[in-house]
Design a protein around this motif. Sequence first.
Motif, PDB file in Angstrom:
ATOM      1  N   GLU A 104       0.748  -1.106  -0.117  1.00  0.00           N
ATOM      2  CA  GLU A 104      -0.161   0.180   0.110  1.00  0.00           C
ATOM      3  C   GLU A 104       0.763   1.384   0.068  1.00  0.00           C
ATOM      4  OE1 GLU A 104      -3.747   1.803   2.519  1.00  0.00           O
ATOM      5  OE2 GLU A 104      -2.668  -0.029   3.220  1.00  0.00           O
ATOM      6  N   GLY A 105       0.548   2.138  -0.646  1.00  0.00           N
ATOM      7  CA  GLY A 105       1.167   3.656  -0.829  1.00  0.00           C
ATOM      8  C   GLY A 105       2.532   3.530  -1.745  1.00  0.00           C
ATOM      9  N   THR A 106       2.627   2.500  -2.473  1.00  0.00           N
ATOM     10  CA  THR A 106       4.003   2.294  -3.296  1.00  0.00           C
ATOM     11  C   THR A 106       3.514   1.964  -4.625  1.00  0.00           C
ATOM     12  OG1 THR A 106       4.225  -0.107  -2.873  1.00  0.00           O
ATOM     13  CG2 THR A 106       5.090   1.735  -1.569  1.00  0.00           C
ATOM     14  N   ASP A 134       5.798  -5.072  -4.420  1.00  0.00           N
ATOM     15  CA  ASP A 134       4.685  -6.126  -4.022  1.00  0.00           C
ATOM     16  C   ASP A 134       5.320  -6.981  -3.019  1.00  0.00           C
ATOM     17  OD1 ASP A 134       2.515  -6.167  -6.175  1.00  0.00           O
ATOM     18  OD2 ASP A 134       4.474  -6.168  -7.363  1.00  0.00           O
ATOM     19  N   HIS A 135       4.559  -7.724  -2.153  1.00  0.00           N
ATOM     20  CA  HIS A 135       5.029  -8.718  -0.872  1.00  0.00           C
ATOM     21  C   HIS A 135       4.202  -9.771  -0.791  1.00  0.00           C
ATOM     22  CE1 HIS A 135       2.518  -7.403   2.651  1.00  0.00           C
ATOM     23  NE2 HIS A 135       1.804  -7.252   1.591  1.00  0.00           N
ATOM     24  N   LYS A 136       4.832 -10.656  -0.531  1.00  0.00           N
ATOM     25  CA  LYS A 136       4.129 -12.059  -0.049  1.00  0.00           C
ATOM     26  C   LYS A 136       4.380 -12.064   1.361  1.00  0.00           C
ATOM     27  CE  LYS A 136       5.207 -14.874  -4.427  1.00  0.00           C
ATOM     28  NZ  LYS A 136       5.610 -16.198  -4.680  1.00  0.00           N
ATOM     29  N   TRP A 137       3.115 -12.290   2.196  1.00  0.00           N
ATOM     30  CA  TRP A 137       3.215 -12.392   3.670  1.00  0.00           C
ATOM     31  C   TRP A 137       3.173 -13.931   4.034  1.00  0.00           C
ATOM     32  CZ3 TRP A 137       3.665  -9.376   8.121  1.00  0.00           C
ATOM     33  CH2 TRP A 137       3.368  -9.745   9.078  1.00  0.00           C
ATOM     34  N   TRP A 194      11.273   1.649  -2.400  1.00  0.00           N
ATOM     35  CA  TRP A 194      10.503   1.516  -1.358  1.00  0.00           C
ATOM     36  C   TRP A 194      11.212   1.946  -0.133  1.00  0.00           C
ATOM     37  CZ3 TRP A 194      11.472  -3.074   2.130  1.00  0.00           C
ATOM     38  CH2 TRP A 194      10.387  -3.512   3.066  1.00  0.00           C
ATOM     39  N   SER A 195      10.457   2.607   0.795  1.00  0.00           N
ATOM     40  CA  SER A 195      10.797   3.075   1.982  1.00  0.00           C
ATOM     41  C   SER A 195      10.013   2.539   3.140  1.00  0.00           C
ATOM     42  CB  SER A 195      10.762   4.653   2.239  1.00  0.00           C
ATOM     43  OG  SER A 195      11.049   5.112   3.380  1.00  0.00           O
ATOM     44  N   SER A 196      10.717   2.095   4.455  1.00  0.00           N
ATOM     45  CA  SER A 196      10.055   1.063   5.355  1.00  0.00           C
ATOM     46  C   SER A 196      10.579   1.679   6.519  1.00  0.00           C
ATOM     47  CB  SER A 196      10.200  -0.112   5.027  1.00  0.00           C
ATOM     48  OG  SER A 196       9.781  -0.869   6.417  1.00  0.00           O
ATOM     49  N   ALA A 197       9.783   1.975   7.653  1.00  0.00           N
ATOM     50  CA  ALA A 197      10.065   2.235   8.931  1.00  0.00           C
ATOM     51  C   ALA A 197       9.318   1.578   9.992  1.00  0.00           C
ATOM     52  CB  ALA A 197      10.301   3.633   9.307  1.00  0.00           C
TER      53      ALA A 197
END
Length: 308
Positions: free
Chosen positions: A192-194, A198-201, A223-226
């Motif tokens: 979301e927001g990018t 994509d990702h696989k949980w 991609w930025s993540s915190a």
Amino acid sequence: MKIVHFDKDNWIKDHPSGTLYFQHLLKGEPGPPDNFMYVLAKQQDEWSMPRHRHNFDQIRLPLVGDNTTYGRGVVLKEGQVGYFPEGLSYGPQESPMKGMAPGEPLGLTLQFGGSSGYGFMSIEQRRQARQELIEAGGSFDGPFYVRPDGTRQWGLTTIWEHVFGEHLKYARPRYTHPVVADPKRFNWLPVEGTKGVDHKWLGAFSERAVWVEMIKLQPGARWSSADPKARRLLTVLSGDGECDCDQIGYLTAIQADAGETLDLAAGSSPLELFLIGLPPVVLPTTESQEYDLDEFPAEDREPAGQSS
């Protein structure tokens, strides 16, 4: 932020089987219950280990080869992710070469302190204790320690007691079997927001909520993540790109601690990463009594008259 690049020549023989060589990628600090060790392992020859258990959690990802079985029908195939809970017995481990050349079988292993709070002994502590126990007149026979009087004990139990001066505790397992996830069967979903990410949980485990997922950036995507609480460990599985102004590629390992912002950019090809999230260990106000002091629980002991 820590970034460690794959070094094809930097291998250390740290496994009791004598046939696994490790490249130490990332590690925590000795002492705190959330200490960890993240390694890349290559197999030089066939090996086996008897059924055993540990007082820490493990996550494994075979990158090349699916030649290791973990007993009682548990097989971890190439590309699958296995979660091995603290206190859970597994094995016997059997790892034939299956026609592969020495050094071809390759896999990632993370060992880390579990929700029990019993922590994780660092590799430096293990090495020093092994040397001191040998200098005291004992010897190591595979995974076992042989005392000067000839009695035998599981090696890691001996080392733990030597380092910490107390009997090793095994949390009674929260899961009855290792958990094996096959990422091929999970869907890529947009982050979301990018754009182009994509990702696989793949799941989260125990009350600590350690999680595992795959991240994929399309060429040129960012991609930025915190995360305010959790440490994140990432490994590049394919592609190339940039992290914190550093070029990253196959098997680059990245550590972003709680509160640190992770900024990634894919290069000219899709960038795929394996991510493990490590929230802090929260200790209960009263220690759980759900633990054992024996290396082998009753259900794993062999009947009288039999031996391995």
